[in-house]
Design an enzyme around this catalytic site. Structure first.
Site, PDB file in Angstrom:
ATOM      1  N   LYS A  27      35.887  41.214  30.623  1.00  0.00           N
ATOM      2  CA  LYS A  27      34.385  41.722  30.525  1.00  0.00           C
ATOM      3  C   LYS A  27      34.726  43.327  30.150  1.00  0.00           C
ATOM      4  CE  LYS A  27      31.991  37.997  32.789  1.00  0.00           C
ATOM      5  NZ  LYS A  27      31.155  37.936  33.959  1.00  0.00           N
ATOM      6  N   SER A  65      32.589  42.595  36.023  1.00  0.00           N
ATOM      7  CA  SER A  65      32.676  41.884  37.352  1.00  0.00           C
ATOM      8  C   SER A  65      32.537  40.502  37.007  1.00  0.00           C
ATOM      9  CB  SER A  65      31.559  42.339  38.349  1.00  0.00           C
ATOM     10  OG  SER A  65      31.729  41.490  39.656  1.00  0.00           O
ATOM     11  N   ASP A  66      33.001  39.560  37.779  1.00  0.00           N
ATOM     12  CA  ASP A  66      32.715  38.137  37.828  1.00  0.00           C
ATOM     13  C   ASP A  66      32.926  37.472  39.054  1.00  0.00           C
ATOM     14  OD1 ASP A  66      32.466  36.033  35.258  1.00  0.00           O
ATOM     15  OD2 ASP A  66      33.802  35.170  37.032  1.00  0.00           O
ATOM     16  N   THR A  67      31.799  36.345  39.416  1.00  0.00           N
ATOM     17  CA  THR A  67      31.812  35.754  40.555  1.00  0.00           C
ATOM     18  C   THR A  67      31.881  34.242  40.200  1.00  0.00           C
ATOM     19  OG1 THR A  67      30.198  37.640  41.490  1.00  0.00           O
ATOM     20  CG2 THR A  67      30.003  35.694  42.558  1.00  0.00           C
ATOM     21  N   GLY A 108      35.428  39.153  41.471  1.00  0.00           N
ATOM     22  CA  GLY A 108      36.489  40.247  40.954  1.00  0.00           C
ATOM     23  C   GLY A 108      35.807  41.296  40.318  1.00  0.00           C
TER      24      GLY A 108
END
Length: 193
Positions: free
Chosen positions: A51, A67-69, A104
């Site tokens: 991203k 960011s990623d969850t 992350g």
């Protein structure tokens, strides 16, 4: 003063950055996410990197935050539910037990013709109270689970089912802002300057 770009359209991530006083612009990534691993840590760091890189291509002299969850239970990664059946399956799996939420973060610092990449992750344990099928379906009917990893939003209506958390609450919401701030500060970047 830095130009900061949040490479996410998540209203929760936006609220978290605003909450700590960061001045930034939202420009969501449009890349097709590619998952090439089953390790939750590698997955969230890689997705945040994808991203951030996608958005970084559009800018010079900026700091980009990707960011990623994801939610993980018994080595199974739970992303956003595909439909209501999938949301039910996820919530049934999570209820009455403990699972992990991983977020992350990748920051790309593109300033002065050079760039630096900082990637890290945070993990938090979340324990749910037991839920009846009626409670699960009632929650699904609110539509809240449909755009959230693991089919729930800790900051929303599912809060009544959260027994406890161990770790950073903001990791579960979608952006560990304290870790973000401290990591960058330790590398000479003050997001609040």
């Amino acid at each position: 003063m830095y130009q900061i770009i949040l490479a996410s359209g998540s209203p929760r991530r936006k609220e978290l950055l605003e909450q700590i006083g960061v001045k930034f612009t939202v420009d969501p990534s449009t890349c097709k996410e590619r998952i090439s691993d089953t390790d939750p840590i590698k997955v969230v760091v890689d997705l945040s990197f994808q991203k951030a890189c996608d958005v970084a291509r559009r800018y010079e002299n900026t700091i980009i935050i990707g960011s990623d969850t994801i939610v993980s239970k018994e080595k199974q990664i739970l992303g956003k539910p595909k439909n209501e059946e999938d949301a039910y399956r996820m919530l049934k799996l999570l209820q009455g037990d403990t699972h992990q939420v991983y977020t992350g973060v990748t920051v790309i610092d593109k300033q002065k013709g050079e760039y630096q990449v900082y990637s890290f992750y945070s993990v938090t344990d979340v324990s749910f109270y037991s839920m009846t099928d009626e409670e699960i379906y009632s929650y699904i009917n609110t539509k809240e689970p449909m755009d959230k990893a693991g089919a729930y939003g800790i900051q929303g209506k599912s809060a009544v089912y959260i027994k406890e958390i161990k770790g950073d609450y903001n990791t579960v919401v979608g952006l560990p802002v304290a870790m973000l701030y401290q990591t960058l500060l330790n590398n000479g970047i003050n997001l609040l300057a």
